[in-house]
Write an enzyme that holds these catalytic residues in place. Sequence first.
Site, PDB file in Angstrom:
ATOM      1  N   SER A  81      34.160  44.147  38.013  1.00  0.00           N
ATOM      2  CA  SER A  81      34.180  44.414  36.577  1.00  0.00           C
ATOM      3  C   SER A  81      35.159  43.488  35.877  1.00  0.00           C
ATOM      4  O   SER A  81      35.750  42.604  36.511  1.00  0.00           O
ATOM      5  CB  SER A  81      34.537  45.886  36.342  1.00  0.00           C
ATOM      6  OG  SER A  81      34.293  46.255  35.013  1.00  0.00           O
ATOM      7  N   ASN A  82      35.320  43.665  34.600  1.00  0.00           N
ATOM      8  CA  ASN A  82      36.267  42.899  33.792  1.00  0.00           C
ATOM      9  C   ASN A  82      37.264  43.852  33.166  1.00  0.00           C
ATOM     10  O   ASN A  82      36.919  44.996  32.883  1.00  0.00           O
ATOM     11  CB  ASN A  82      35.529  42.212  32.638  1.00  0.00           C
ATOM     12  CG  ASN A  82      34.887  40.915  33.044  1.00  0.00           C
ATOM     13  OD1 ASN A  82      35.255  40.299  34.035  1.00  0.00           O
ATOM     14  ND2 ASN A  82      33.926  40.496  32.264  1.00  0.00           N
ATOM     15  N   ARG A  83      38.455  43.350  32.871  1.00  0.00           N
ATOM     16  CA  ARG A  83      39.403  44.186  32.136  1.00  0.00           C
ATOM     17  C   ARG A  83      38.926  44.321  30.697  1.00  0.00           C
ATOM     18  O   ARG A  83      38.747  43.331  30.008  1.00  0.00           O
ATOM     19  CB  ARG A  83      40.779  43.527  32.138  1.00  0.00           C
ATOM     20  CG  ARG A  83      41.540  43.754  33.407  1.00  0.00           C
ATOM     21  CD  ARG A  83      42.907  43.120  33.326  1.00  0.00           C
ATOM     22  NE  ARG A  83      43.797  43.803  32.398  1.00  0.00           N
ATOM     23  CZ  ARG A  83      45.020  43.364  32.119  1.00  0.00           C
ATOM     24  NH1 ARG A  83      45.476  42.269  32.679  1.00  0.00           N
ATOM     25  NH2 ARG A  83      45.785  44.034  31.279  1.00  0.00           N
TER      26      ARG A  83
END
Length: 213
Positions: A21-23
Site C-alpha cells: 500500500s501507500n502512506r
Amino acid sequence: MKFLITAGPTREPIDPVRYISNRSSGKMGYAIAQAALEAGHEVVLVSGPVALNAPAGAQLVRVTTADEMYDAVHAHLAGVDIAVLCAAVADFKPASCAPRKIKKRDGVPTIKLVPTRDILASLGALRPKKFLLAGFAAETGDLEKNAREKLEKKQCDAVIANDVLAPGLGFESDENALTIFLPDQSSRVLPRASKHDLANALVKILCGMQQKS
Ligand code: C5P
C-alpha cells in the site's frame, strides 16, 4: 457542479493477509469532498480504505485495490464537471495473489510486481473530455519539475503538488501546503494552512477554472 474525488490509499493483496500500500490518511481528499459539499456541489467520493467518516451528503464508493478504483471512477463519470484525483494509488501490484497465507518456514518469497493502470492518465486521455481534470502529486523533491512532467504526461488541467517531506505537513497531518501548476506555465501557491482551509480555496479555484473553460 458535480465533483468526482478519489481519496486514500489502495491495497494490492500479496496473499489473504498481506498487501502493498501507500502512506495516505485520505484527509486531503475527504476535506475537498467536504468543501465541495459545503459550497453546494454534488460529490461522488471514491475512497480506498481509510479511518475517516464520509462527509454527509457525499455518494461514497468504497474500493480496495487500484483496479477497483479504476473501474469505480470510470463507472461514475456521467455528468461530472470536475474530477480531483487525490488518492495515493499503488503504482505496482503483485502479479498474482497467493490463495493461502505464504508461510515463513518456506523462506523469503520473491514477489513479482506488475504496474497498475494509471487512473489519472486514463481520464486525461479521454476524448472528448467533458470535465476539468486535476491530479495531486506527492513529491519528495524537485516539486516543480515532477509536477510539470505529470501535468503534461497525464494531460491534466491542473496538478496540485505537495512536498511530503516538509516537516509537520502532508500524510497523516491536518495541515498541508500546496502549489497548483497550470498548463499555461503559471502556478499558484496555497501556503501552509489546515487541509480544511486549503480544500475550500481549491474548490473555489477549480470551479472558477471550470466556469471559464
Ligand atoms: O505519478 P504519480 O502516482 O505520482 O501521480 C499522482 C497522481 O496520479 C495522483 O493524482 C494520483 O491520484 C494519480 N494516480 C492515479 N492512478 C495511478 C497512479 C496515480 O490516478 N495508478
